[in-house]
Design a protein around this motif. Sequence first.
Motif, PDB file in Angstrom:
ATOM      1  N   ILE A   1       0.835  -1.198   0.000  1.00  0.00           N
ATOM      2  CA  ILE A   1       0.000   0.000   0.000  1.00  0.00           C
ATOM      3  C   ILE A   1       0.878   1.260   0.000  1.00  0.00           C
ATOM      4  N   GLU A   2       1.946   1.241   0.771  1.00  0.00           N
ATOM      5  CA  GLU A   2       2.835   2.405   0.872  1.00  0.00           C
ATOM      6  C   GLU A   2       3.602   2.679  -0.421  1.00  0.00           C
ATOM      7  N   THR A   3       3.925   1.633  -1.186  1.00  0.00           N
ATOM      8  CA  THR A   3       4.870   1.820  -2.295  1.00  0.00           C
ATOM      9  C   THR A   3       4.344   1.487  -3.690  1.00  0.00           C
TER      10      THR A   3
ATOM     11  N   ILE B   1      -3.008  -8.297  -6.424  1.00  0.00           N
ATOM     12  CA  ILE B   1      -2.814  -7.338  -7.517  1.00  0.00           C
ATOM     13  C   ILE B   1      -3.578  -7.800  -8.757  1.00  0.00           C
TER      14      ILE B   1
ATOM     15  N   SER C   1      -2.891  -1.700 -14.289  1.00  0.00           N
ATOM     16  CA  SER C   1      -4.318  -1.776 -14.634  1.00  0.00           C
ATOM     17  C   SER C   1      -4.588  -1.047 -15.945  1.00  0.00           C
TER      18      SER C   1
ATOM     19  N   ILE D   1       0.936   1.462  -5.098  1.00  0.00           N
ATOM     20  CA  ILE D   1      -0.344   1.895  -5.672  1.00  0.00           C
ATOM     21  C   ILE D   1      -0.165   2.526  -7.060  1.00  0.00           C
ATOM     22  N   PRO D   2       0.796   3.436  -7.273  1.00  0.00           N
ATOM     23  CA  PRO D   2       0.958   3.980  -8.630  1.00  0.00           C
ATOM     24  C   PRO D   2       1.298   2.907  -9.673  1.00  0.00           C
TER      25      PRO D   2
ATOM     26  N   ILE E   1       0.499  -0.322  -9.536  1.00  0.00           N
ATOM     27  CA  ILE E   1      -0.689  -1.156  -9.751  1.00  0.00           C
ATOM     28  C   ILE E   1      -1.678  -0.426 -10.659  1.00  0.00           C
ATOM     29  N   GLU E   2      -1.815   0.884 -10.457  1.00  0.00           N
ATOM     30  CA  GLU E   2      -2.679   1.677 -11.326  1.00  0.00           C
ATOM     31  C   GLU E   2      -2.148   1.667 -12.761  1.00  0.00           C
TER      32      GLU E   2
ATOM     33  N   ILE F   1      -7.085  -6.867  -8.319  1.00  0.00           N
ATOM     34  CA  ILE F   1      -7.271  -5.428  -8.522  1.00  0.00           C
ATOM     35  C   ILE F   1      -7.319  -5.124 -10.022  1.00  0.00           C
TER      36      ILE F   1
END
Length: 184
Positions: A17-19, A172, A28, A21-22, A24-25, A175
Motif C-alpha cells: 500500500i505504501e509503495t 494485484i 491496470s 499503488i501507482p 498497480i494503477e 485489482i
Amino acid sequence: MIVEELQSHQQTLSRVIETLIPAIEQGSNMLSTVLRSGAKVLIAGNGGSAADAQHIAAELTGRYVKERKALPAIALTVDTSALTAISNDYGFDHVFSRQIAALARPGDLLIAISTSGNSKNIIHALHTAKEYGCVTLGLSGRDGGEMNALCDLNIVVPDDTTARIQEMHILIGHIFCKAIDAEY
C-alpha cells in the motif's frame, strides 16, 4: 503460528500500500489499453505463479465480479501436451517462449509472474514477447531480478518470502480484474 502468519501478511500488504499503488494503477491501465485495442493477454508463471496465471486468465475470460463480455486471456501453463512436448524438444527454459512465438501478435500483453524475477523460462518468454511486439508486465518480488530490465512495467512486491509475494500477486491480479470490470 496463525497470528504470526497473518501479521506477516499484514506487514507485506502495508508495504504494498505504501509503495505500489501507482504501479498497480499503471498495470491496470496497461491491461485496459491492450484489451480495449482488441489484443489478447498471455500469462505465464511456474508453480504457484502458474496457478496465479490460470486464475487471472479465468477471471478475464469468465468474469471477476460483475457480468461483462468475455475477454481474451490465455494462461500458457495449462496445455500439458504443449508443456511436455516443448520441454522435451526445446528444454523447459523455452516452455513459454515457444508458445509466445506461436500465439503472440504485436500489441498483445504478456503478464510474466516470477517471485524471484529470475526464472529462466520467464526471462526467455519476456525476450520473445519483446521480439513479437508485445507489451510486457511483470509481477515479481525481492529485488525484481532480471525482469526489471525486460518488462515495460515490473511490479516488485517488497518482500523476500515467496508466500507473501504470491499472496500479493493474486491480490494485484484481482485489482487488475476489478479495474477491468469497472470498464465493461
